[in-house]
Design a protein around this motif. Sequence first.
Motif, PDB file in Angstrom:
ATOM      1  N   ARG A   1       0.736  -1.212   0.052  1.00  0.00           N
ATOM      2  CA  ARG A   1      -0.097   0.008   0.027  1.00  0.00           C
ATOM      3  C   ARG A   1       0.717   1.211   0.054  1.00  0.00           C
ATOM      4  N   LEU A   2       2.090   1.268   0.221  1.00  0.00           N
ATOM      5  CA  LEU A   2       3.119   2.473   0.105  1.00  0.00           C
ATOM      6  C   LEU A   2       3.043   2.809  -1.219  1.00  0.00           C
ATOM      7  N   PRO A   3       3.236   4.090  -1.623  1.00  0.00           N
ATOM      8  CA  PRO A   3       3.557   4.605  -2.733  1.00  0.00           C
ATOM      9  C   PRO A   3       4.875   4.458  -3.355  1.00  0.00           C
ATOM     10  N   VAL A   4       5.587   3.058  -3.574  1.00  0.00           N
ATOM     11  CA  VAL A   4       6.802   2.816  -3.722  1.00  0.00           C
ATOM     12  C   VAL A   4       6.711   1.959  -4.834  1.00  0.00           C
ATOM     13  N   ARG A   5       7.438   2.153  -5.993  1.00  0.00           N
ATOM     14  CA  ARG A   5       7.176   1.257  -7.028  1.00  0.00           C
ATOM     15  C   ARG A   5       7.714  -0.241  -6.779  1.00  0.00           C
ATOM     16  N   ALA A   6       8.895  -0.168  -5.965  1.00  0.00           N
ATOM     17  CA  ALA A   6       9.446  -1.470  -5.776  1.00  0.00           C
ATOM     18  C   ALA A   6       8.484  -2.740  -4.986  1.00  0.00           C
ATOM     19  N   THR A   7       7.592  -1.865  -4.325  1.00  0.00           N
ATOM     20  CA  THR A   7       6.734  -3.079  -3.369  1.00  0.00           C
ATOM     21  C   THR A   7       5.264  -3.008  -3.917  1.00  0.00           C
ATOM     22  N   ARG A   8       4.803  -2.381  -5.045  1.00  0.00           N
ATOM     23  CA  ARG A   8       3.628  -2.167  -5.446  1.00  0.00           C
ATOM     24  C   ARG A   8       3.156  -3.554  -5.692  1.00  0.00           C
ATOM     25  N   ASP A   9       3.780  -4.796  -6.208  1.00  0.00           N
ATOM     26  CA  ASP A   9       3.464  -6.065  -6.268  1.00  0.00           C
ATOM     27  C   ASP A   9       3.173  -6.978  -5.124  1.00  0.00           C
ATOM     28  N   LEU A  10       3.582  -6.502  -3.967  1.00  0.00           N
ATOM     29  CA  LEU A  10       3.740  -7.131  -2.928  1.00  0.00           C
ATOM     30  C   LEU A  10       2.342  -7.929  -2.370  1.00  0.00           C
ATOM     31  N   GLY A  11       1.248  -7.273  -2.774  1.00  0.00           N
ATOM     32  CA  GLY A  11      -0.004  -7.753  -2.210  1.00  0.00           C
ATOM     33  C   GLY A  11      -0.445  -9.006  -3.037  1.00  0.00           C
ATOM     34  N   GLU A  12       0.079  -9.114  -4.337  1.00  0.00           N
ATOM     35  CA  GLU A  12       0.003 -10.381  -5.072  1.00  0.00           C
ATOM     36  C   GLU A  12       1.012 -11.571  -4.605  1.00  0.00           C
ATOM     37  N   VAL A  13       2.280 -10.762  -4.333  1.00  0.00           N
ATOM     38  CA  VAL A  13       3.014 -11.855  -3.742  1.00  0.00           C
ATOM     39  C   VAL A  13       2.800 -12.501  -2.401  1.00  0.00           C
ATOM     40  N   ALA A  14       2.111 -11.986  -1.731  1.00  0.00           N
ATOM     41  CA  ALA A  14       1.717 -12.385  -0.272  1.00  0.00           C
ATOM     42  C   ALA A  14       0.670 -13.480  -0.759  1.00  0.00           C
ATOM     43  N   THR A  15      -0.390 -13.268  -1.807  1.00  0.00           N
ATOM     44  CA  THR A  15      -1.011 -14.591  -2.274  1.00  0.00           C
ATOM     45  C   THR A  15      -0.457 -15.620  -2.863  1.00  0.00           C
ATOM     46  N   ILE A  16       0.722 -15.401  -3.595  1.00  0.00           N
ATOM     47  CA  ILE A  16       1.405 -16.488  -3.718  1.00  0.00           C
ATOM     48  C   ILE A  16       2.092 -17.069  -2.686  1.00  0.00           C
ATOM     49  N   TYR A  17       2.780 -16.383  -1.792  1.00  0.00           N
ATOM     50  CA  TYR A  17       3.473 -16.914  -0.615  1.00  0.00           C
ATOM     51  C   TYR A  17       2.445 -17.977   0.086  1.00  0.00           C
ATOM     52  N   GLU A  18       1.242 -17.238   0.279  1.00  0.00           N
ATOM     53  CA  GLU A  18       0.268 -18.443   1.147  1.00  0.00           C
ATOM     54  C   GLU A  18       0.064 -19.765   0.344  1.00  0.00           C
ATOM     55  N   ALA A  19      -0.212 -19.440  -1.127  1.00  0.00           N
ATOM     56  CA  ALA A  19      -0.389 -20.736  -1.651  1.00  0.00           C
ATOM     57  C   ALA A  19       0.611 -21.637  -1.737  1.00  0.00           C
ATOM     58  N   LEU A  20       1.918 -21.127  -1.575  1.00  0.00           N
ATOM     59  CA  LEU A  20       2.811 -22.143  -1.426  1.00  0.00           C
ATOM     60  C   LEU A  20       3.348 -22.882  -0.086  1.00  0.00           C
ATOM     61  N   ALA A  21       2.426 -22.457   0.731  1.00  0.00           N
ATOM     62  CA  ALA A  21       2.247 -23.358   2.234  1.00  0.00           C
ATOM     63  C   ALA A  21       1.798 -24.545   1.848  1.00  0.00           C
ATOM     64  N   ASP A  22       1.153 -24.699   0.734  1.00  0.00           N
ATOM     65  CA  ASP A  22       0.588 -26.025   0.360  1.00  0.00           C
ATOM     66  C   ASP A  22       1.534 -27.048  -0.391  1.00  0.00           C
ATOM     67  N   PRO A  23       2.019 -28.044   0.652  1.00  0.00           N
ATOM     68  CA  PRO A  23       2.978 -28.896  -0.361  1.00  0.00           C
ATOM     69  C   PRO A  23       2.639 -29.363  -1.621  1.00  0.00           C
ATOM     70  N   ALA A  24       1.540 -29.739  -2.111  1.00  0.00           N
ATOM     71  CA  ALA A  24       1.095 -30.051  -3.054  1.00  0.00           C
ATOM     72  C   ALA A  24       1.500 -29.217  -4.225  1.00  0.00           C
ATOM     73  N   GLN A  25       0.862 -27.892  -3.984  1.00  0.00           N
ATOM     74  CA  GLN A  25       1.200 -26.796  -4.963  1.00  0.00           C
ATOM     75  C   GLN A  25       2.717 -26.404  -4.947  1.00  0.00           C
ATOM     76  N   ARG A  26       3.334 -26.537  -4.005  1.00  0.00           N
ATOM     77  CA  ARG A  26       4.659 -26.231  -4.061  1.00  0.00           C
ATOM     78  C   ARG A  26       5.577 -27.236  -4.821  1.00  0.00           C
ATOM     79  N   ARG A  27       5.114 -28.421  -4.619  1.00  0.00           N
ATOM     80  CA  ARG A  27       5.772 -29.369  -5.441  1.00  0.00           C
ATOM     81  C   ARG A  27       5.497 -29.355  -6.916  1.00  0.00           C
ATOM     82  N   ALA A  28       4.124 -28.850  -7.435  1.00  0.00           N
ATOM     83  CA  ALA A  28       3.904 -28.771  -8.531  1.00  0.00           C
ATOM     84  C   ALA A  28       4.589 -27.472  -9.209  1.00  0.00           C
ATOM     85  N   VAL A  29       4.840 -26.382  -8.446  1.00  0.00           N
ATOM     86  CA  VAL A  29       5.321 -24.924  -9.064  1.00  0.00           C
ATOM     87  C   VAL A  29       6.776 -25.285  -9.153  1.00  0.00           C
ATOM     88  N   GLN A  30       7.384 -26.196  -8.347  1.00  0.00           N
ATOM     89  CA  GLN A  30       8.846 -26.285  -8.577  1.00  0.00           C
ATOM     90  C   GLN A  30       8.962 -27.313  -9.902  1.00  0.00           C
TER      91      GLN A  30
END
Length: 309
Positions: free
Chosen positions: A168-197
Amino acid sequence: MESIEDVQHVVVHGHRRAYRMCGSGPALLLVHGLACDSSTWLEVMPTLAERFTVIAPDLLGHGQSDKPDADYSLGGYANGMRDLLTVLGIDKVTVVGHSFGGGVAMQFAYQFPDRTERVVLVATGGLGREVTPLIRFLTVPGSGLAIGAATSSPLRPVVSAAMRTLARLPVRATRDLGEVATIYEALADPAQRRAVQRVTSHVLNWHGQSVTMTDRSYLARLMPVLVIWGRDDVVIPASHADLAPTQVSDVHVLEDSGHFPHKDHPEKVARLVTEFVDSTEPAHYHRGRWRALLRRGGEYELESVTPSA
């Protein structure tokens, strides 16, 4: 037709495939990126559904789709998209791909030109080697264990909340971290983590993207292509847009946008896609033209070739 929020399921080759489908009209196939799912398109789907039949699947190994020990190559995903469309009774599509999904979109068009009317690439992979070290890390031996520890339940809510706060900060380098957080949460699932790898092992190594479509980009002479990128993309550089197969279409690099332009500017992206479809004729597959272009590597004028069966 189901609403945009509804996730439907169909079994293809014994595996459950999740997808969203809404609207009516010419078909758009929306393919999400690595470790994402069909929800990434939710902000553009309402506008697109006013004009199009929109199909947004969860790729195998992602979201609510099954995560088997299966083929996670670009070719395998292209086959999966073809089979899903066949089951849904859809013959031809304009395929829209984001990030890794752009690579799937290009592969789909390459394997099934007779079923592809146009291609839209959104901050796509597959045009150059450079990619963020965070994704390259997935190819390192032992990275699965490290990600598992980093996404463990004591850490996950704290890290996710911090990412979303920074986004939410007005900083270009952090603008995508909301989406990255969703990806980070998804990678907590071992099955999805294996698939992504498994996915990354097919298209990446520590040095970057190992699979690109640039050697076949001349085939875009036979198909309209639109490229959309965010100027501030720190995942895949916007400079890759210069390598895009755009012999018949345009590149649009959006200001004040990162790796997810369809999230940063959903109305503008929906408008660009709609105008692209309205202003271009759908590709028509001619085997003779395709053969001639392959034989000569694109070094000739299409008008000089008479289409043949």
